[in-house]
Design a protein around this motif. Structure first.
Motif, PDB file in Angstrom:
ATOM      1  N   HIS A  21       0.817  -1.275  -0.022  1.00 30.89           N
ATOM      2  CA  HIS A  21       0.145   0.010   0.042  1.00 30.89           C
ATOM      3  C   HIS A  21       0.942   1.409   0.001  1.00 30.89           C
ATOM      4  CE1 HIS A  21      -3.526  -2.441   0.967  1.00 30.89           C
ATOM      5  NE2 HIS A  21      -2.870  -2.872   1.740  1.00 30.89           N
ATOM      6  N   SER A  40      -5.716   9.404  -5.819  1.00 26.99           N
ATOM      7  CA  SER A  40      -5.854   8.876  -6.806  1.00 26.99           C
ATOM      8  C   SER A  40      -4.414   8.631  -7.575  1.00 26.99           C
ATOM      9  CB  SER A  40      -6.879   9.904  -7.778  1.00 26.99           C
ATOM     10  OG  SER A  40      -6.334  10.860  -8.068  1.00 26.99           O
ATOM     11  N   TYR A  41      -4.623   7.986  -8.824  1.00 28.00           N
ATOM     12  CA  TYR A  41      -3.409   7.605  -9.466  1.00 28.00           C
ATOM     13  C   TYR A  41      -3.677   7.617 -10.909  1.00 28.00           C
ATOM     14  CZ  TYR A  41      -4.627   2.847  -9.385  1.00 28.00           C
ATOM     15  OH  TYR A  41      -5.370   1.550  -9.626  1.00 28.00           O
ATOM     16  N   HIS A  52      -7.462   6.335 -12.131  1.00 36.63           N
ATOM     17  CA  HIS A  52      -7.962   5.481 -11.044  1.00 36.63           C
ATOM     18  C   HIS A  52      -8.070   6.178  -9.723  1.00 36.63           C
ATOM     19  CE1 HIS A  52      -7.608   2.009 -13.544  1.00 36.63           C
ATOM     20  NE2 HIS A  52      -6.412   2.367 -14.026  1.00 36.63           N
ATOM     21  N   ALA A  54      -7.748   5.451  -5.905  1.00 38.63           N
ATOM     22  CA  ALA A  54      -7.056   4.315  -4.998  1.00 38.63           C
ATOM     23  C   ALA A  54      -7.967   4.458  -3.598  1.00 38.63           C
ATOM     24  CB  ALA A  54      -5.618   4.986  -4.650  1.00 38.63           C
ATOM     25  N   ASN A  71      -3.687   4.192   1.610  1.00 41.57           N
ATOM     26  CA  ASN A  71      -4.895   4.177   0.700  1.00 41.57           C
ATOM     27  C   ASN A  71      -5.868   2.925   1.180  1.00 41.57           C
ATOM     28  OD1 ASN A  71      -2.482   2.349  -0.484  1.00 41.57           O
ATOM     29  ND2 ASN A  71      -4.059   1.460  -1.750  1.00 41.57           N
ATOM     30  N   ILE A  86      -3.022  -0.233  -5.601  1.00 42.75           N
ATOM     31  CA  ILE A  86      -2.421   0.418  -6.549  1.00 42.75           C
ATOM     32  C   ILE A  86      -1.436  -0.564  -7.178  1.00 42.75           C
ATOM     33  CG2 ILE A  86      -0.727   2.215  -7.146  1.00 42.75           C
ATOM     34  CD1 ILE A  86      -2.174   3.930  -4.864  1.00 42.75           C
ATOM     35  N   THR A  93       3.981   6.208 -12.836  1.00 46.83           N
ATOM     36  CA  THR A  93       2.707   6.510 -12.230  1.00 46.83           C
ATOM     37  C   THR A  93       2.665   8.001 -11.557  1.00 46.83           C
ATOM     38  OG1 THR A  93       2.782   3.979 -11.773  1.00 46.83           O
ATOM     39  CG2 THR A  93       1.195   5.441 -10.260  1.00 46.83           C
ATOM     40  N   VAL A  95       0.672   9.993  -8.550  1.00 52.39           N
ATOM     41  CA  VAL A  95      -0.148   9.759  -7.378  1.00 52.39           C
ATOM     42  C   VAL A  95      -0.558  11.073  -6.880  1.00 52.39           C
ATOM     43  CG1 VAL A  95      -0.086   8.779  -5.168  1.00 52.39           C
ATOM     44  CG2 VAL A  95       1.003   7.687  -6.884  1.00 52.39           C
TER      45      VAL A  95
END
Length: 141
Positions: A21, A40-41, A52, A54, A71, A86, A93, A95
Protein backbone atom coordinates in the motif's frame (compact mmCIF):
# COMPACT_ATOMS: atom_id res chain seq x y z
CA UNK A 1 -8.71 23.70 6.98
CA UNK A 2 -5.52 25.36 8.14
CA UNK A 3 -3.74 27.45 5.57
CA UNK A 4 -0.86 25.69 3.82
CA UNK A 5 0.63 28.49 1.66
CA UNK A 6 2.91 26.48 -0.61
CA UNK A 7 2.61 24.89 -4.03
CA UNK A 8 1.14 21.39 -4.47
CA UNK A 9 4.47 19.78 -5.24
CA UNK A 10 6.14 21.44 -2.25
CA UNK A 11 3.72 20.07 0.36
CA UNK A 12 5.16 18.41 3.49
CA UNK A 13 3.47 15.05 2.83
CA UNK A 14 5.86 12.16 2.16
CA UNK A 15 5.06 8.80 0.58
CA UNK A 16 6.50 5.29 0.75
CA UNK A 17 5.31 1.72 0.12
CA UNK A 18 4.41 -0.51 3.06
CA UNK A 19 2.67 -3.90 2.83
CA UNK A 20 1.73 -3.30 -0.83
CA UNK A 21 0.00 0.00 0.00
CA UNK A 22 1.05 3.61 -0.34
CA UNK A 23 1.78 5.08 3.08
CA UNK A 24 1.76 8.86 3.60
CA UNK A 25 3.26 10.78 6.53
CA UNK A 26 2.43 14.40 7.36
CA UNK A 27 5.67 16.35 7.90
CA UNK A 28 4.19 19.81 8.35
CA UNK A 29 4.68 21.84 11.49
CA UNK A 30 1.05 23.01 11.41
CA UNK A 31 -1.88 20.54 11.55
CA UNK A 32 -3.62 19.61 8.31
CA UNK A 33 -7.37 19.34 8.77
CA UNK A 34 -10.21 18.34 6.49
CA UNK A 35 -13.39 16.33 6.10
CA UNK A 36 -12.68 14.73 2.72
CA UNK A 37 -9.63 12.88 1.39
CA UNK A 38 -9.08 11.52 -2.11
CA UNK A 39 -6.08 9.47 -3.22
CA UNK A 40 -5.91 8.83 -6.95
CA UNK A 41 -3.32 7.65 -9.42
CA UNK A 42 -2.66 7.60 -13.14
CA UNK A 43 -0.76 4.85 -14.93
CA UNK A 44 1.24 6.28 -17.81
CA UNK A 45 2.20 3.98 -20.67
CA UNK A 46 3.64 5.91 -23.58
CA UNK A 47 1.00 8.50 -24.47
CA UNK A 48 -1.85 6.65 -22.74
CA UNK A 49 -2.99 7.80 -19.29
CA UNK A 50 -5.27 5.54 -17.27
CA UNK A 51 -6.75 7.27 -14.16
CA UNK A 52 -8.03 5.46 -11.05
CA UNK A 53 -9.27 6.19 -7.55
CA UNK A 54 -7.15 4.50 -4.89
CA UNK A 55 -9.17 5.73 -1.91
CA UNK A 56 -11.80 8.29 -1.05
CA UNK A 57 -13.29 8.99 2.30
CA UNK A 58 -15.12 11.43 4.53
CA UNK A 59 -15.03 12.35 8.19
CA UNK A 60 -13.45 15.19 10.17
CA UNK A 61 -9.74 14.69 10.80
CA UNK A 62 -6.59 16.54 11.75
CA UNK A 63 -3.08 15.38 10.91
CA UNK A 64 -0.20 16.49 13.09
CA UNK A 65 3.49 16.02 12.33
CA UNK A 66 4.29 12.31 12.07
CA UNK A 67 0.69 11.13 11.52
CA UNK A 68 0.28 8.49 8.83
CA UNK A 69 -2.45 7.14 6.58
CA UNK A 70 -2.52 4.88 3.54
CA UNK A 71 -4.77 4.03 0.64
CA UNK A 72 -6.09 1.14 2.78
CA UNK A 73 -6.05 2.74 6.25
CA UNK A 74 -7.61 6.22 6.49
CA UNK A 75 -6.79 8.91 9.05
CA UNK A 76 -8.72 8.58 12.36
CA UNK A 77 -12.44 9.45 12.03
CA UNK A 78 -12.38 8.99 8.24
CA UNK A 79 -14.33 6.20 6.57
CA UNK A 80 -13.22 5.15 3.09
CA UNK A 81 -16.12 4.52 0.74
CA UNK A 82 -13.70 3.28 -1.91
CA UNK A 83 -10.27 1.70 -1.56
CA UNK A 84 -8.25 -0.02 -4.25
CA UNK A 85 -4.80 -1.59 -4.44
CA UNK A 86 -2.36 0.39 -6.56
CA UNK A 87 -0.36 -1.63 -9.09
CA UNK A 88 3.39 -1.05 -8.95
CA UNK A 89 4.02 -2.31 -12.49
CA UNK A 90 3.70 0.82 -14.61
CA UNK A 91 6.95 2.45 -15.80
CA UNK A 92 5.46 5.83 -14.79
CA UNK A 93 2.77 6.47 -12.19
CA UNK A 94 1.35 9.76 -10.98
CA UNK A 95 -0.12 9.79 -7.47
CA UNK A 96 -2.41 12.56 -6.18
CA UNK A 97 -3.61 13.32 -2.64
CA UNK A 98 -6.37 15.90 -2.22
CA UNK A 99 -7.84 17.06 1.09
CA UNK A 100 -10.64 19.51 1.75
CA UNK A 101 -13.92 20.24 3.47
CA UNK A 102 -16.08 18.38 0.92
CA UNK A 103 -16.06 16.48 -2.40
CA UNK A 104 -16.13 19.70 -4.46
CA UNK A 105 -13.51 21.75 -2.61
CA UNK A 106 -9.93 20.69 -2.04
CA UNK A 107 -7.72 23.13 -0.14
CA UNK A 108 -4.70 20.83 -0.09
CA UNK A 109 -3.15 18.79 -2.87
CA UNK A 110 0.12 16.94 -3.33
CA UNK A 111 1.29 15.07 -6.41
CA UNK A 112 4.08 12.56 -6.96
CA UNK A 113 5.73 11.25 -10.12
CA UNK A 114 7.12 7.73 -9.73
CA UNK A 115 9.31 6.52 -12.61
CA UNK A 116 10.85 3.28 -11.33
CA UNK A 117 7.81 1.05 -10.73
CA UNK A 118 8.02 2.11 -7.06
CA UNK A 119 11.33 0.21 -6.68
CA UNK A 120 13.00 2.76 -4.36
CA UNK A 121 9.85 3.19 -2.28
CA UNK A 122 9.51 -0.58 -1.91
CA UNK A 123 13.13 -0.59 -0.67
CA UNK A 124 12.14 1.70 2.21
CA UNK A 125 12.79 5.15 0.77
CA UNK A 126 10.38 8.04 1.34
CA UNK A 127 9.53 10.50 -1.45
CA UNK A 128 8.38 14.08 -1.09
CA UNK A 129 6.22 15.68 -3.80
CA UNK A 130 9.29 17.29 -5.42
CA UNK A 131 10.68 13.80 -6.09
CA UNK A 132 13.41 13.94 -3.44
CA UNK A 133 14.11 10.55 -1.82
CA UNK A 134 15.34 9.94 1.71
CA UNK A 135 15.69 6.98 4.06
CA UNK A 136 13.89 8.84 6.84
CA UNK A 137 10.50 10.48 6.53
CA UNK A 138 10.38 14.19 7.36
CA UNK A 139 14.18 14.35 7.29
CA UNK A 140 14.31 17.77 5.62
CA UNK A 141 11.12 19.35 6.98
Amino acid sequence: MGCVPIEANEQPLEMTVQDDHLLFRWCGNEPLTGSRIDISYALIRGTIRDDHTAAEGTGPFSLTRGDEFSNSTPPPNVIYTASETIPFSSPKTLVFVSIGPDAKTFDFSASYEVLDRFAKLREGYWMDPTGKLSRTACATN
